[in-house]
Design an enzyme around this catalytic site. Structure first.
Site, PDB file in Angstrom:
ATOM      1  N   SER A   1       0.806  -1.219   0.000  1.00 42.19           N
ATOM      2  CA  SER A   1       0.000   0.000   0.000  1.00 42.19           C
ATOM      3  C   SER A   1       0.841   1.273   0.000  1.00 42.19           C
ATOM      4  CB  SER A   1      -0.948  -0.002   1.200  1.00 42.19           C
ATOM      5  OG  SER A   1      -0.226  -0.110   2.418  1.00 42.19           O
TER       6      SER A   1
ATOM      7  N   ALA B   1       7.579  -2.286   3.903  1.00 40.13           N
ATOM      8  CA  ALA B   1       7.903  -3.373   4.829  1.00 40.13           C
ATOM      9  C   ALA B   1       6.770  -3.532   5.825  1.00 40.13           C
ATOM     10  CB  ALA B   1       9.222  -3.101   5.550  1.00 40.13           C
TER      11      ALA B   1
ATOM     12  N   GLU C   1      10.397  -9.194  -4.791  1.00 38.59           N
ATOM     13  CA  GLU C   1      10.866  -7.990  -4.100  1.00 38.59           C
ATOM     14  C   GLU C   1      12.343  -8.114  -3.745  1.00 38.59           C
ATOM     15  OE1 GLU C   1       6.789  -6.495  -1.841  1.00 38.59           O
ATOM     16  OE2 GLU C   1       8.086  -7.954  -0.878  1.00 38.59           O
TER      17      GLU C   1
ATOM     18  N   LYS D   1       5.179   0.817  11.778  1.00 38.55           N
ATOM     19  CA  LYS D   1       5.865  -0.425  11.420  1.00 38.55           C
ATOM     20  C   LYS D   1       7.218  -0.565  12.121  1.00 38.55           C
ATOM     21  CE  LYS D   1       2.605  -1.502   8.519  1.00 38.55           C
ATOM     22  NZ  LYS D   1       2.820  -1.688   7.089  1.00 38.55           N
TER      23      LYS D   1
END
EC number: 5.3.1.6
Length: 225
Positions: free
Chosen positions: A29, A84, A104, A122
């Site tokens: 996202s 991440a 990735e 995060k």
């Protein structure tokens, strides 16, 4: 959910992009927010930007935003921008919530510079979320038994919107492996140990050696770590 942290991280990363660059494009996202901002910049400034996407999600988002798609056969990315799921205090990451960790990691390793963009939520002191592992379907049972011998609880990731397991863009299964808290001195070793199991394609641990910088965004600003 407040998305301003993602927006601010993506906006700061956009300053790294120059005309004519080849970008390695991650998934998720926050990367999609980055691509939307990049599309605005391409239209406003007439830039030529080339991209190597790591998933169908980023492939379609890149095309929609005016990025010319190229491949690793002819091009080496100048800069890889990726997201991440967790980033620890030493900048080790866990990725693969969207199941795209294999491509990735390939794109990241092929790039001259790797920058991770995240919402500051995060950021953690130590990695603790389950590690996604991409597995050949034929080897699923064997891999599950072997990886559980390493001290984790492993489960096959089930699909949402379809019956049965998640299938990656490469046609494989994803096994989520809960090792609990992963100490910093174990991160790189664990990444390698998982890959030694026959049938494992790749896993979602991205050790700090692969990462050049992390940009963390908050509701008001973003900063380099």
């Amino acid at each position: 959910m407040d998305s301003s942290g993602k927006y601010n991280a993506a906006k700061l990363a956009l300053e790294l992009v120059k005309d004519g660059m080849v970008l390695g494009i991650g998934s998720g996202s926050t990367v999609e927010v980055f691509l939307n901002l990049l599309g605005d910049k391409i239209r406003e400034e007439g830039l030529e930007i080339y991209g190597i996407p790591s998933s169908y999600q980023s492939y379609f988002a890149a095309i929609r935003n005016g990025v010319e798609i190229v491949d690793l056969v002819e091009f080496e990315p100048d800069l890889c921008i990726d997201g991440a799921d967790q980033v620890d205090a030493k900048l080790n990451c866990i990725k693969g919530g969207g199941g795209a960790m294999t491509r990735e990691k390939i794109v990241a390793k092929a790039s001259r510079k790797v920058v991770i963009i995240v919402d500051e939520s995060k950021l953690v002191e130590k990695l603790s979320m389950p590690v996604p592992v991409e597995v050949l379907p034929f080897a699923y049972g064997w891999v599950l038994r072997e990886i559980e011998k390493m001290g984790c609880k492993a489960r096959l990731r089930e699909g949402k919107g379809k019956i049965g397991p998640v299938i990656t863009d490469n046609g494989n299964f994803v096994v989520d492996c809960d090792f609990g808290v992963i100490e910093e001195d174990r991160v790189e070793g664990l990444e390698g140990e998982i890959k030694l199991i026959s049938g494992v394609v790749e896993n979602g641990i991205f050790s700090k050696e692969l990462i050049d910088a992390v940009i963390a965004g908050s509701s008001r600003s973003a900063r380099f770590l």
